[in-house]
Design an enzyme around this catalytic site. Structure first.
Site, PDB file in Angstrom:
ATOM      1  N   ASP A  14       0.812  -1.224   0.000  1.00 58.13           N
ATOM      2  CA  ASP A  14       0.000   0.000   0.000  1.00 58.13           C
ATOM      3  C   ASP A  14       0.842   1.269   0.000  1.00 58.13           C
ATOM      4  OD1 ASP A  14      -2.237  -1.646   0.097  1.00 58.13           O
ATOM      5  OD2 ASP A  14      -2.228  -1.677   2.286  1.00 58.13           O
ATOM      6  N   GLY A  16       1.602   2.970  -2.651  1.00 60.01           N
ATOM      7  CA  GLY A  16       1.222   3.862  -3.753  1.00 60.01           C
ATOM      8  C   GLY A  16       1.748   3.338  -5.092  1.00 60.01           C
ATOM      9  N   LYS A  17       1.891   2.003  -5.194  1.00 55.94           N
ATOM     10  CA  LYS A  17       2.421   1.409  -6.430  1.00 55.94           C
ATOM     11  C   LYS A  17       1.481   1.664  -7.610  1.00 55.94           C
ATOM     12  CE  LYS A  17       2.424  -2.497  -4.325  1.00 55.94           C
ATOM     13  NZ  LYS A  17       2.123  -2.044  -2.946  1.00 55.94           N
ATOM     14  N   LYS A  19      -0.495   4.247  -8.087  1.00 58.62           N
ATOM     15  CA  LYS A  19      -0.331   5.623  -8.552  1.00 58.62           C
ATOM     16  C   LYS A  19       0.942   5.775  -9.387  1.00 58.62           C
ATOM     17  CE  LYS A  19       0.732  10.276  -7.562  1.00 58.62           C
ATOM     18  NZ  LYS A  19       0.583  11.562  -6.926  1.00 58.62           N
ATOM     19  N   GLY A  41      -4.579  -4.177  -3.780  1.00 56.17           N
ATOM     20  CA  GLY A  41      -5.546  -3.119  -4.078  1.00 56.17           C
ATOM     21  C   GLY A  41      -4.748  -1.899  -4.469  1.00 56.17           C
ATOM     22  N   HIS A  42      -4.746  -1.570  -5.760  1.00 51.33           N
ATOM     23  CA  HIS A  42      -3.931  -0.463  -6.269  1.00 51.33           C
ATOM     24  C   HIS A  42      -4.839   0.694  -6.687  1.00 51.33           C
ATOM     25  CE1 HIS A  42      -0.310  -3.292  -7.256  1.00 51.33           C
ATOM     26  NE2 HIS A  42      -0.697  -3.344  -6.004  1.00 51.33           N
ATOM     27  N   LEU A 330       2.828   9.974  -0.365  1.00 53.12           N
ATOM     28  CA  LEU A 330       2.006  10.498   0.728  1.00 53.12           C
ATOM     29  C   LEU A 330       2.781  11.489   1.590  1.00 53.12           C
ATOM     30  CD1 LEU A 330       0.961   7.154   0.440  1.00 53.12           C
ATOM     31  CD2 LEU A 330      -0.885   8.301   1.643  1.00 53.12           C
ATOM     32  N   VAL A 413       2.621  14.146  -3.625  1.00 53.59           N
ATOM     33  CA  VAL A 413       2.052  15.031  -2.596  1.00 53.59           C
ATOM     34  C   VAL A 413       0.522  15.006  -2.598  1.00 53.59           C
ATOM     35  CG1 VAL A 413       4.066  16.546  -2.454  1.00 53.59           C
ATOM     36  CG2 VAL A 413       2.306  17.013  -4.174  1.00 53.59           C
TER      37      VAL A 413
HETATM   38  P1  GDP Z   1      -0.715   0.347  -3.568  1.00 53.28           P
HETATM   39  O1  GDP Z   1      -1.331  -0.908  -3.085  1.00 53.28           O
HETATM   40  O2  GDP Z   1       0.754   0.383  -3.336  1.00 53.28           O
HETATM   41  O3  GDP Z   1      -1.067   0.677  -4.989  1.00 53.28           O
HETATM   42  O4  GDP Z   1      -1.322   1.516  -2.662  1.00 53.28           O
HETATM   43  P2  GDP Z   1      -2.883   1.687  -2.243  1.00 53.28           P
HETATM   44  O5  GDP Z   1      -3.629   2.190  -3.411  1.00 53.28           O
HETATM   45  O6  GDP Z   1      -3.388   0.472  -1.574  1.00 53.28           O
HETATM   46  O7  GDP Z   1      -2.751   2.772  -1.089  1.00 53.28           O
HETATM   47  C1  GDP Z   1      -2.212   4.028  -1.328  1.00 53.28           C
HETATM   48  C2  GDP Z   1      -3.274   5.075  -0.964  1.00 53.28           C
HETATM   49  O8  GDP Z   1      -2.675   6.343  -0.896  1.00 53.28           O
HETATM   50  C3  GDP Z   1      -4.374   5.208  -1.994  1.00 53.28           C
HETATM   51  O9  GDP Z   1      -5.564   5.556  -1.351  1.00 53.28           O
HETATM   52  C4  GDP Z   1      -3.888   6.358  -2.885  1.00 53.28           C
HETATM   53  O10 GDP Z   1      -4.931   7.035  -3.544  1.00 53.28           O
HETATM   54  C5  GDP Z   1      -3.236   7.229  -1.857  1.00 53.28           C
HETATM   55  N1  GDP Z   1      -2.106   8.040  -2.320  1.00 53.28           N
HETATM   56  C6  GDP Z   1      -1.112   7.702  -3.191  1.00 53.28           C
HETATM   57  N2  GDP Z   1      -0.183   8.672  -3.232  1.00 53.28           N
HETATM   58  C7  GDP Z   1      -0.590   9.629  -2.388  1.00 53.28           C
HETATM   59  C8  GDP Z   1      -0.024  10.879  -1.950  1.00 53.28           C
HETATM   60  O11 GDP Z   1       1.050  11.287  -2.359  1.00 53.28           O
HETATM   61  N3  GDP Z   1      -0.746  11.583  -1.021  1.00 53.28           N
HETATM   62  C9  GDP Z   1      -1.934  11.147  -0.525  1.00 53.28           C
HETATM   63  N4  GDP Z   1      -2.535  11.921   0.379  1.00 53.28           N
HETATM   64  N5  GDP Z   1      -2.486   9.985  -0.894  1.00 53.28           N
HETATM   65  C10 GDP Z   1      -1.820   9.235  -1.809  1.00 53.28           C
HETATM   66  P1  IMO Z   2      -0.872  -4.143  -2.293  1.00 54.07           P
HETATM   67  O1  IMO Z   2      -0.430  -4.678  -3.635  1.00 54.07           O
HETATM   68  C1  IMO Z   2      -0.887  -4.621   2.030  1.00 54.07           C
HETATM   69  C2  IMO Z   2      -0.930  -8.701   3.589  1.00 54.07           C
HETATM   70  C3  IMO Z   2      -2.160  -9.152   4.327  1.00 54.07           C
HETATM   71  C4  IMO Z   2      -1.538 -10.116   5.325  1.00 54.07           C
HETATM   72  C5  IMO Z   2      -0.445 -10.778   4.492  1.00 54.07           C
HETATM   73  C6  IMO Z   2      -0.828 -12.118   3.890  1.00 54.07           C
HETATM   74  O2  IMO Z   2      -2.170  -3.425  -2.333  1.00 54.07           O
HETATM   75  O3  IMO Z   2       0.213  -3.380  -1.640  1.00 54.07           O
HETATM   76  P2  IMO Z   2      -2.393 -12.780   1.835  1.00 54.07           P
HETATM   77  O4  IMO Z   2      -3.859 -12.557   1.623  1.00 54.07           O
HETATM   78  O5  IMO Z   2      -1.532 -12.206   0.772  1.00 54.07           O
HETATM   79  O6  IMO Z   2      -2.051 -14.216   2.118  1.00 54.07           O
HETATM   80  O7  IMO Z   2      -2.071 -11.986   3.224  1.00 54.07           O
HETATM   81  O8  IMO Z   2      -0.124  -9.863   3.457  1.00 54.07           O
HETATM   82  N1  IMO Z   2      -1.158  -8.171   2.217  1.00 54.07           N
HETATM   83  C7  IMO Z   2      -1.104  -6.883   1.902  1.00 54.07           C
HETATM   84  N2  IMO Z   2      -0.914  -5.798   2.677  1.00 54.07           N
HETATM   85  N3  IMO Z   2      -1.015  -4.479   0.686  1.00 54.07           N
HETATM   86  C8  IMO Z   2      -1.175  -5.561  -0.096  1.00 54.07           C
HETATM   87  O9  IMO Z   2      -1.179  -5.483  -1.441  1.00 54.07           O
HETATM   88  C9  IMO Z   2      -1.278  -6.829   0.502  1.00 54.07           C
HETATM   89  N4  IMO Z   2      -1.445  -8.079   0.042  1.00 54.07           N
HETATM   90  C10 IMO Z   2      -1.365  -8.896   1.103  1.00 54.07           C
HETATM   91  O10 IMO Z   2      -2.790  -8.071   4.977  1.00 54.07           O
HETATM   92  O11 IMO Z   2      -0.914  -9.398   6.349  1.00 54.07           O
HETATM   93 MG    MG Z   3      -2.869  -1.564  -1.830  1.00 56.98          MG
END
Ligand code: GDP
Ligand code: IMO
Ligand code: MG
Length: 427
Positions: A14, A16-17, A19, A41-42, A330, A413
């Site tokens: 999570d 921000g991959k 983005k 969840g991206h 972030l 940002v």
């Molecule tokens: P990922 O799994 O690595 O793609 O990241 P997620 O989408 O799960 O979580 C990143 C969260 O941060 C999302 O809600 C994005 O919309 C948000 N986000 C990404 N970059 C920024 C940033 O620079 N600032 C803020 N405030 N939010 C961001």
């Molecule tokens: P993105 O790509 C954050 C975590 C789960 C748990 C552990 C094992 O959005 O960054 P699993 O269901 O994979 O067997 O769970 O890994 N986890 C993540 N945490 N971002 C993710 O993906 C994750 N995918 C799995 O919360 O701790």
């Molecule tokens: Mg995610």
């Protein structure tokens, strides 16, 4: 400038991959998701719209981009169809998608077994997403998995499914779960195979042809290196390897084709699920960061655990994955704090260490040693160059570069595509 860029999560996911992949996808010809499945969840935001992708690569919004789901993924076809329907209902209809015929299929018994295994663990749950990711990878390595290409051959799929169910129904019984019906699964997955058949192909051939043509290829990792099956906080990890070094194996290309790696890194740290987290914060600062950063899981909605940035983690990731540049994400969320801290080392049983111990009891005993720096009050979400940052924020970036020996190439940002500052050409 390089033609192939890998996007890797440097922490516990999570970061921000989504983005960053979407940002660089504006210049890409091919985007390849190389591991994980719908546990990811991206999030991507542009033009006032927000999308959350799980298995579909983050280049899907550009009609000219070839989006590849590579052999290293575990693909849940039900989830893929539903993601495509959601995208189409929002007007994303013109896309190019390719799914590896060698990618493992997440079957209905995998998610049931995932949940059942977690419930047996008492207080020692991993806190998985319960999407069946671990059981699907286990079956792959146990050689009883079903692959996407199998869904296109009715007789072969029938024999693979029959053999798998012989074992899986015994496992389900062991957990007190109902057995699963061959006929029901067979009919449903044959139908899914028909629905997705036009996308299923040998994606290694495709990616290699593109590379040979000189196309620009982005590799999109899921999760983060601290969740890596080999290099993460085992057993509190996922069941694949998000490292850049896993890309050749997970996509079917030569290692020499991986030429630049960008590590995506939050300006602080978060973690969902269980497992040790040395810089974890509680109380008001954690609350403020969680609310400002909307730190709730994209897939499960769980509140994310929050902590200070950890340079021991980043150096571990640099070492085991290879990271050429950082994207600092972030960054806007940290505004308003009196001081900010970065963990530079741990104290373990009275000793200072700068590497990560392998066992959980040792890692749990690690106490962070911090550098503390002045914070900044200004809202930085509107800045579009490094020079516009307050001095304290500039110093925070410089400190990260000094502690990790990695250059920060991107500052983020805000969640929107436009809230991005490029400091070095990496792709
Ligand atoms: P990922 O799994 O690595 O793609 O990241 P997620 O989408 O799960 O979580 C990143 C969260 O941060 C999302 O809600 C994005 O919309 C948000 N986000 C990404 N970059 C920024 C940033 O620079 N600032 C803020 N405030 N939010 C961001
Ligand atoms: P993105 O790509 C954050 C975590 C789960 C748990 C552990 C094992 O959005 O960054 P699993 O269901 O994979 O067997 O769970 O890994 N986890 C993540 N945490 N971002 C993710 O993906 C994750 N995918 C799995 O919360 O701790
Ligand atoms: Mg995610």
């Amino acid at each position: 400038m390089k033609n192939r860029l890998v996007v890797v999560g440097t922490q516990w996911g999570d970061e921000g991959k989504g983005k960053i992949t979407d940002y660089f996808a504006q210049q890409a010809d091919v985007v390849v998701r190389y591991q994980g499945g719908n546990n990811a969840g991206h999030t991507i935001e542009f033009g006032g719209q927000r999308y959350a992708l799980q298995s579909i690569p983050s280049g899907i919004f550009n009609p000219h981009i070839k989006n590849v789901m590579a052999n290293g993924m575990v693909v849940n076809p039900v989830s893929v169809v539903s993601e495509l329907e959601t995208l189409e209902s929002r007007g994303v209809k013109d896309y190019k998608l390719f799914i590896s015929d060698r990618a493992a299929v997440v079957m209905p018994y995998h998610s049931v077994l995932d949940g059942a295994a977690e419930s047996l663990k008492g207080g020692k749950q991993i806190g998985t997403t319960k999407k069946g990711i671990g059981p699907a990878y286990s079956d792959k390595y146990d050689r009883i998995g079903i692959r996407m290409g199998d869904l296109l051959d009715g007789d072969y799929f029938a024999s693979r499914l029959r053999d798998a169910l012989e074992i899986k129904n015994r496992e389900l019984a062991m957990y007190g779960c109902e057995p699963m019906s061959f006929d029901t699964i067979y009919a449903q997955y044959m139908e899914l195979g028909r629905r997705l058949g036009k996308y299923i192909c040998d994606t290694s051939v495709l990616i290699n042809e593109e590379i040979e043509k000189g196309s620009r290829v982005l590799f999109e990792g899921a999760q983060g290196v601290m969740l890596c099956i080999d290099h993460g906080t085992y057993p509190y990890v996922t069941s694949s390897s998000p490292t850049a070094s896993s890309v050749p194996q997970n996509t079917g290309i030569a290692p020499r084709y991986v030429d630049n790696v960008i590590g995506v890194c939050k300006a602080y740290t978060t973690r969902v699920g269980e497992g040790p987290f040395p810089t974890e914060l509680e109380g008001e600062i954690a609350h403020n960061i969680r609310e400002r950063g909307h730190e709730y899981g994209t897939v499960t909605g769980r509140p994310r655990r929050v902590g200070w940035l950890d340079a021991v983690v980043l150096n571990h990731t640099r070492r085991v994955s290879g990271i050429d540049y950082l994207a600092l994400m972030l960054f806007d969320v940290l505004s308003g704090l009196d001081t900010v801290k970065i963990c530079v080392a741990y104290e373990l049983d009275g000793r200072r260490i700068e590497t990560m111990p392998a066992t959980i009891p040792q890692f749990e005993r690690c106490k962070p040693i911090y550098v503390e720096m002045p914070g900044w009050k200004e809202d930085i979400s509107g800045i579009r160059s490094f020079d516009e940052l307050p001095e304290a924020a500039k110093n925070y970036v410089r400190k990260i570069e000094e502690l990790t020996r990695i250059k920060v190439a991107v500052l983020s940002v805000g969640p929107d595509r436009t809230q991005t500052v490029l400091l070095h050409d990496v792709f």
